[in-house]
Design a protein around this motif. Structure first.
Motif, PDB file in Angstrom:
ATOM      1  N   GLY A   1      60.013  38.068  39.848  1.00 16.58           N
ATOM      2  CA  GLY A   1      59.440  37.066  40.749  1.00 16.58           C
ATOM      3  C   GLY A   1      58.861  37.597  42.036  1.00 16.58           C
ATOM      4  O   GLY A   1      58.268  36.829  42.796  1.00 16.58           O
ATOM      5  N   SER A   2      59.026  38.904  42.316  1.00 14.57           N
ATOM      6  CA  SER A   2      58.443  39.422  43.563  1.00 14.57           C
ATOM      7  C   SER A   2      56.916  39.478  43.405  1.00 14.57           C
ATOM      8  O   SER A   2      56.397  39.777  42.331  1.00 14.57           O
ATOM      9  CB  SER A   2      59.022  40.796  43.893  1.00 14.57           C
ATOM     10  OG  SER A   2      58.576  41.743  42.977  1.00 14.57           O
ATOM     11  N   LEU A   3      56.250  39.173  44.496  1.00 16.24           N
ATOM     12  CA  LEU A   3      54.797  39.055  44.455  1.00 16.24           C
ATOM     13  C   LEU A   3      54.118  40.398  44.728  1.00 16.24           C
ATOM     14  O   LEU A   3      54.671  41.262  45.410  1.00 16.24           O
ATOM     15  CB  LEU A   3      54.336  38.030  45.494  1.00 16.24           C
ATOM     16  CG  LEU A   3      54.879  36.605  45.329  1.00 16.24           C
ATOM     17  CD1 LEU A   3      54.430  35.725  46.486  1.00 16.24           C
ATOM     18  CD2 LEU A   3      54.437  36.001  43.994  1.00 16.24           C
ATOM     19  N   SER A   4      52.915  40.537  44.165  1.00 17.15           N
ATOM     20  CA  SER A   4      52.130  41.756  44.432  1.00 17.15           C
ATOM     21  C   SER A   4      51.363  41.584  45.746  1.00 17.15           C
ATOM     22  O   SER A   4      51.249  40.468  46.274  1.00 17.15           O
ATOM     23  CB  SER A   4      51.161  42.020  43.285  1.00 17.15           C
ATOM     24  OG  SER A   4      50.159  41.029  43.297  1.00 17.15           O
ATOM     25  N   TYR A   5      50.825  42.695  46.239  1.00 14.39           N
ATOM     26  CA  TYR A   5      50.071  42.695  47.499  1.00 14.39           C
ATOM     27  C   TYR A   5      48.945  41.663  47.434  1.00 14.39           C
ATOM     28  O   TYR A   5      48.721  40.910  48.399  1.00 14.39           O
ATOM     29  CB  TYR A   5      49.519  44.108  47.739  1.00 14.39           C
ATOM     30  CG  TYR A   5      48.972  44.395  49.129  1.00 14.39           C
ATOM     31  CD1 TYR A   5      49.065  43.487  50.175  1.00 14.39           C
ATOM     32  CD2 TYR A   5      48.362  45.624  49.397  1.00 14.39           C
ATOM     33  CE1 TYR A   5      48.560  43.771  51.429  1.00 14.39           C
ATOM     34  CE2 TYR A   5      47.860  45.931  50.652  1.00 14.39           C
ATOM     35  CZ  TYR A   5      47.954  44.992  51.663  1.00 14.39           C
ATOM     36  OH  TYR A   5      47.459  45.284  52.912  1.00 14.39           O
ATOM     37  N   SER A   6      48.257  41.608  46.290  1.00 12.14           N
ATOM     38  CA  SER A   6      47.086  40.721  46.188  1.00 12.14           C
ATOM     39  C   SER A   6      47.481  39.241  46.259  1.00 12.14           C
ATOM     40  O   SER A   6      46.620  38.390  46.488  1.00 12.14           O
ATOM     41  CB  SER A   6      46.317  41.008  44.909  1.00 12.14           C
ATOM     42  OG  SER A   6      47.119  40.689  43.790  1.00 12.14           O
TER      43      SER A   6
ATOM     44  N   ASP B   1      25.961  45.094  38.000  1.00 19.37           N
ATOM     45  CA  ASP B   1      26.318  44.282  36.832  1.00 19.37           C
ATOM     46  C   ASP B   1      27.769  43.779  36.906  1.00 19.37           C
ATOM     47  O   ASP B   1      28.341  43.364  35.902  1.00 19.37           O
ATOM     48  CB  ASP B   1      26.131  45.109  35.557  1.00 19.37           C
ATOM     49  CG  ASP B   1      26.896  46.440  35.622  1.00 19.37           C
ATOM     50  OD1 ASP B   1      27.632  46.663  36.627  1.00 19.37           O
ATOM     51  OD2 ASP B   1      26.789  47.261  34.693  1.00 19.37           O
ATOM     52  N   GLY B   2      28.380  43.841  38.089  1.00 15.42           N
ATOM     53  CA  GLY B   2      29.755  43.363  38.242  1.00 15.42           C
ATOM     54  C   GLY B   2      30.800  44.399  37.852  1.00 15.42           C
ATOM     55  O   GLY B   2      31.990  44.204  38.115  1.00 15.42           O
ATOM     56  N   SER B   3      30.364  45.499  37.245  1.00 13.99           N
ATOM     57  CA  SER B   3      31.301  46.532  36.795  1.00 13.99           C
ATOM     58  C   SER B   3      31.739  47.408  37.965  1.00 13.99           C
ATOM     59  O   SER B   3      31.320  47.218  39.113  1.00 13.99           O
ATOM     60  CB  SER B   3      30.636  47.407  35.730  1.00 13.99           C
ATOM     61  OG  SER B   3      29.668  48.229  36.361  1.00 13.99           O
TER      62      SER B   3
ATOM     63  N   VAL C   1      31.138  44.656  46.524  1.00 13.51           N
ATOM     64  CA  VAL C   1      32.565  44.607  46.224  1.00 13.51           C
ATOM     65  C   VAL C   1      33.002  43.183  45.846  1.00 13.51           C
ATOM     66  O   VAL C   1      33.797  43.006  44.907  1.00 13.51           O
ATOM     67  CB  VAL C   1      33.409  45.194  47.383  1.00 13.51           C
ATOM     68  CG1 VAL C   1      33.447  44.291  48.588  1.00 13.51           C
ATOM     69  CG2 VAL C   1      34.828  45.493  46.935  1.00 13.51           C
ATOM     70  N   PHE C   2      32.454  42.167  46.480  1.00 12.75           N
ATOM     71  CA  PHE C   2      32.814  40.784  46.110  1.00 12.75           C
ATOM     72  C   PHE C   2      32.364  40.505  44.674  1.00 12.75           C
ATOM     73  O   PHE C   2      33.113  39.908  43.889  1.00 12.75           O
ATOM     74  CB  PHE C   2      32.153  39.771  47.070  1.00 12.75           C
ATOM     75  CG  PHE C   2      32.902  39.626  48.376  1.00 12.75           C
ATOM     76  CD1 PHE C   2      34.189  39.101  48.386  1.00 12.75           C
ATOM     77  CD2 PHE C   2      32.334  39.992  49.588  1.00 12.75           C
ATOM     78  CE1 PHE C   2      34.892  38.960  49.589  1.00 12.75           C
ATOM     79  CE2 PHE C   2      33.021  39.857  50.782  1.00 12.75           C
ATOM     80  CZ  PHE C   2      34.303  39.347  50.789  1.00 12.75           C
ATOM     81  N   GLY C   3      31.154  40.944  44.327  1.00 13.04           N
ATOM     82  CA  GLY C   3      30.627  40.729  42.966  1.00 13.04           C
ATOM     83  C   GLY C   3      31.502  41.415  41.925  1.00 13.04           C
ATOM     84  O   GLY C   3      31.844  40.823  40.895  1.00 13.04           O
ATOM     85  N   ASN C   4      31.889  42.644  42.206  1.00  6.73           N
ATOM     86  CA  ASN C   4      32.751  43.395  41.277  1.00  6.73           C
ATOM     87  C   ASN C   4      34.114  42.729  41.153  1.00  6.73           C
ATOM     88  O   ASN C   4      34.637  42.559  40.043  1.00  6.73           O
ATOM     89  CB  ASN C   4      32.875  44.842  41.763  1.00  6.73           C
ATOM     90  CG  ASN C   4      34.002  45.587  41.077  1.00  6.73           C
ATOM     91  OD1 ASN C   4      34.993  45.952  41.705  1.00  6.73           O
ATOM     92  ND2 ASN C   4      33.880  45.791  39.760  1.00  6.73           N
TER      93      ASN C   4
ATOM     94  N   ASN D   1      37.989  39.458  38.080  1.00  3.88           N
ATOM     95  CA  ASN D   1      39.123  38.610  38.489  1.00  3.88           C
ATOM     96  C   ASN D   1      40.122  39.335  39.397  1.00  3.88           C
ATOM     97  O   ASN D   1      41.331  39.188  39.269  1.00  3.88           O
ATOM     98  CB  ASN D   1      39.867  38.058  37.273  1.00  3.88           C
ATOM     99  CG  ASN D   1      39.080  36.946  36.615  1.00  3.88           C
ATOM    100  OD1 ASN D   1      38.483  36.119  37.305  1.00  3.88           O
ATOM    101  ND2 ASN D   1      39.049  36.947  35.293  1.00  3.88           N
ATOM    102  N   ILE D   2      39.591  40.132  40.301  1.00  9.48           N
ATOM    103  CA  ILE D   2      40.431  40.791  41.317  1.00  9.48           C
ATOM    104  C   ILE D   2      40.332  39.944  42.592  1.00  9.48           C
ATOM    105  O   ILE D   2      39.217  39.615  43.018  1.00  9.48           O
ATOM    106  CB  ILE D   2      39.940  42.240  41.599  1.00  9.48           C
ATOM    107  CG1 ILE D   2      39.983  43.085  40.320  1.00  9.48           C
ATOM    108  CG2 ILE D   2      40.764  42.884  42.715  1.00  9.48           C
ATOM    109  CD1 ILE D   2      39.303  44.435  40.447  1.00  9.48           C
ATOM    110  N   PRO D   3      41.482  39.571  43.188  1.00 10.47           N
ATOM    111  CA  PRO D   3      41.402  38.764  44.424  1.00 10.47           C
ATOM    112  C   PRO D   3      40.653  39.514  45.535  1.00 10.47           C
ATOM    113  O   PRO D   3      40.659  40.744  45.591  1.00 10.47           O
ATOM    114  CB  PRO D   3      42.870  38.564  44.814  1.00 10.47           C
ATOM    115  CG  PRO D   3      43.652  38.847  43.581  1.00 10.47           C
ATOM    116  CD  PRO D   3      42.866  39.855  42.800  1.00 10.47           C
ATOM    117  N   ASN D   4      40.009  38.741  46.390  1.00 12.93           N
ATOM    118  CA  ASN D   4      39.302  39.323  47.540  1.00 12.93           C
ATOM    119  C   ASN D   4      40.156  39.230  48.796  1.00 12.93           C
ATOM    120  O   ASN D   4      41.021  38.353  48.920  1.00 12.93           O
ATOM    121  CB  ASN D   4      38.003  38.554  47.794  1.00 12.93           C
ATOM    122  CG  ASN D   4      36.963  38.803  46.711  1.00 12.93           C
ATOM    123  OD1 ASN D   4      36.578  39.939  46.452  1.00 12.93           O
ATOM    124  ND2 ASN D   4      36.535  37.732  46.047  1.00 12.93           N
TER     125      ASN D   4
END
Lengths: 305, 305
Positions: A247-252, B96-98, B159-162, B167-170
C-alpha cells in the motif's frame, strides 16, 4: 557620538547619494573639505537634503532587514523540513553504517553547506557589523564557515560509511560529483580565506587582489550547494518511494513524503536566491575602504581589507 | 572620433578610476568642468595618469573577453555533449510520443534555457554594445530570450507528449517542480521585460525601479536552470543505466554514457558560474546612464533605461 557611529553615518550617506555638503553634519570630527559647495546651499535646502538622505538610508536598511529576516526564516524552514523528513519518514538517526547513518547526510549538508554557509556569507552585509573594527566579524565569518565545513565533512563521512558498509560504490552519480567538487572547493576557499585575509603576514595588496575572487567563489559555492542539494533530494525520493503491494505509494503518486521532500527543495531554492540577492546588492555591501580621514591601523587592531 | 566612441572612452576611464583631470582628453567635445583640478597637475603627471588609465582599461576589456569566450566555449561544449548523448546513446530524435521524443527535452532545455539564455543575459556586458543607441541591443536581447523561451517550451512539450503517450504522470518529481517554476518565471520575466523596457508607454521611473529586479531575476533564473538541468541529468542517468544480463553496465559502474552525462553536468555548472561571474562584475556593466553632457533622446531613437 562614537567614531564608529559617525563612520557608519558618513558611509551610508555616501551610499544613498547624499551630497558632499551633507557631510558638514559630521564637521566636529571630519574636515569640511567641501565647504565651498556647502556655502552655496541655503539652510532650508541643506535641511531638506539631510532629511531625504536620512529617509533614503532608513529605507535601504529596512529593505535589507526584510530580506535578511526572510533568509533566516527560509533557512530555518529548510533545517526543520530536512530534520522532519529524516526523523519521521526515514526512521531517524544512528551511526552504525545502516540507512539511519545515511540520514545524517541530507540533514548535515542542508544545515552546514547551505543554511549555515549562507548565513556566514551574508554576515558582512548586516549594517550592525560596519564599525571600524572588522576583525571580530571576520573571525565570526571564519568560525561560521569552519562550522559549516565541519558539518559538511561529517555529512560526507555519513554517506561514505553507509555506502562502504552496504557495498554501494561511492562517487559515481552526477549528484556525488557536484557534491564532492563543492566540498573540495569549500575547503580550499576556507583555507585560502584564512591564509589571505586573517594571517598577519599576508600583504594588503594580495588581499585587495583576491577579495573579488573570494566573494565570487563564495556565491558560486552557494549555487553549487543548491544544485547538489536539489539533485540529491530528487535522487533520494526516487530511491525510497518506489511503491509496493503493501500500500505504500510511489513518488509519482505524490505521497506526503514526496510533498515534503519537494517542498524542501523549493525552500532550498528560495533560501539560496534570497541569499544571492543580498550578496549581489551593492547598496548593502560593507564599504570597501575606511574613509581616508581615519588613519589605517594594522591587523589585530583595526583593518578593513 | 565619433560621439559614441568618445562616450565609451569617457565612461571606461571613469570605471578604471581615472581622475577627473583625465577627461580633458575629450575637451573637444565635453566641457572642461574640472579645469581647476587639471591645472594643478603637471604635464608629466597627467600623461602618466592617462597611460595608466589606458592600460588599466585595456586590461579590464581583455579580462572580459577571456571570460566571455570561455563562456561561449563552455556553452558550445554543453550543446555538443547533450546532442551527442541523446543522438548516439539514447537512439536519436523523433516526435511520436516515444522515448525518442523525450530526447528533445534535455537537448532543448540545455540549449534554450541554459546556453542561449546565458548568452542573452551577458549581451549588455560586451563593450562593443556600449554605444549611445541601446535599442538595437535591447531588441537583440529580447529576441535571444524569446528564442530561448520558445526552445524551452518545445522542450517541455516533448516531455509532456512522451509522458502522456506512455501514461507516465507529469510534474511529480522535484526536478519537474523546479523546471516548471523556472519556465513560468522565465515567461513572466520576458513578458514583464518587454512591457516595462520596450513598450514606449512605459514610464522611465518604472524602468529605473524595476531594472535591478529584472537583473536579479535574470541571474536567479540561471541558477534555477542549473539546478533543474543537474537534477534532470542525474535522474535520467539513474533511469536508463540500470545494468542487465546482456552485459550493459549500471550507472554505478560508470560506463561511457555515465561519464558523458556527468561531464555534461560539470560543463553546465562551469558555464553557469562563468556567466554569473560576468553578470556580477560591476566593472563590466553597461553604464547606468548616459553622461549628462549628452541630451536624453526619446525611446525608439536613443535611450538607455
Amino acid at each position: 557620538m562614537t567614531s564608529a557611529t559617525v563612520l557608519n553615518l558618513k558611509e551610508q550617506m555616501h551610499r544613498v547619494g547624499a551630497s558632499t555638503a551633507d557631510y558638514s553634519l559630521t564637521s566636529d570630527l571630519f574636515p569640511l573639505r567641501h565647504f565651498n559647495t556647502a556655502q552655496r546651499e541655503t539652510g532650508t535646502a541643506l535641511h531638506g537634503k539631510r532629511e531625504r538622505a536620512s529617509v533614503s538610508r532608513m529605507m535601504s536598511i529596512t529593505r535589507f532587514y526584510i530580506w535578511y529576516f526572510l533568509s533566516m526564516g527560509l533557512g530555518l524552514a529548510c533545517v526543520v523540513c530536512v530534520c522532519l523528513w529524516n526523523s519521521q519518514w526515514r526512521g531517524g538517526f544512528a551511526w552504525d553504517g545502516s540507512s539511519l547513518q545515511f540520514n545524517w547526510h541530507p540533514v548535515l549538508m542542508v544545515t552546514g553547506m547551505l543554511v549555515l554557509y549562507g548565513n556566514g556569507a551574508v554576515l558582512y552585509r548586516v549594517p550592525l557589523t560596519w564599525g571600524e573594527n572588522k576583525l571580530p566579524w571576520k573571525l565570526l565569518h571564519a568560525a561560521l564557515m569552519l562550522l559549516a565545513l565541519m558539518l559538511s565533512v561529517i555529512g560526507l563521512c555519513a554517506v561514505f560509511g553507509n555506502h562502504n558498509a552496504s557495498n554501494i560504490p561511492n562517487l559515481y552519480s552526477l549528484h556525488s560529483w557536484i557534491g564532492i567538487i563543492t566540498a573540495i572547493l569549500f575547503a580550499t576557499q576556507w583555507a585560502a580565506g584564512v591564509a589571505v585575509f586573517l594571517l598577519p603576514c599576508s600583504p594588503g595588496s594580495l588581499r585587495k587582489l583576491l577579495k573579488p575572487q573570494h566573494v565570487w567563489m563564495g556565491g558560486s559555492l552557494l549555487t553549487l550547494g543548491i544544485a547538489a542539494c536539489i539533485s540529491g533530494i530528487n535522487e533520494k525520493l526516487f530511491f525510497v518511494l518506489k511503491g509496493n503491494t503493501n500500500g505504500s505509494l510511489s513518488y509519482s503518486q505524490l505521497p506526503a513524503e514526496a510533498l515534503l521532500g519537494n517542498s524542501l527543495g523549493v525552500l532550498i531554492i528560495a533560501f539560496g536566491l534570497v541569499v544571492l540577492k543580498i550578496l549581489s546588492n551593492h547598496e548593502w555591501q560593507r564599504p570597501e575602504n575606511q574613509p581616508e580621514d581615519v588613519p589605517y591601523t594594522p591587523l589585530l587592531q583595526e583593518e578593513n581589507q
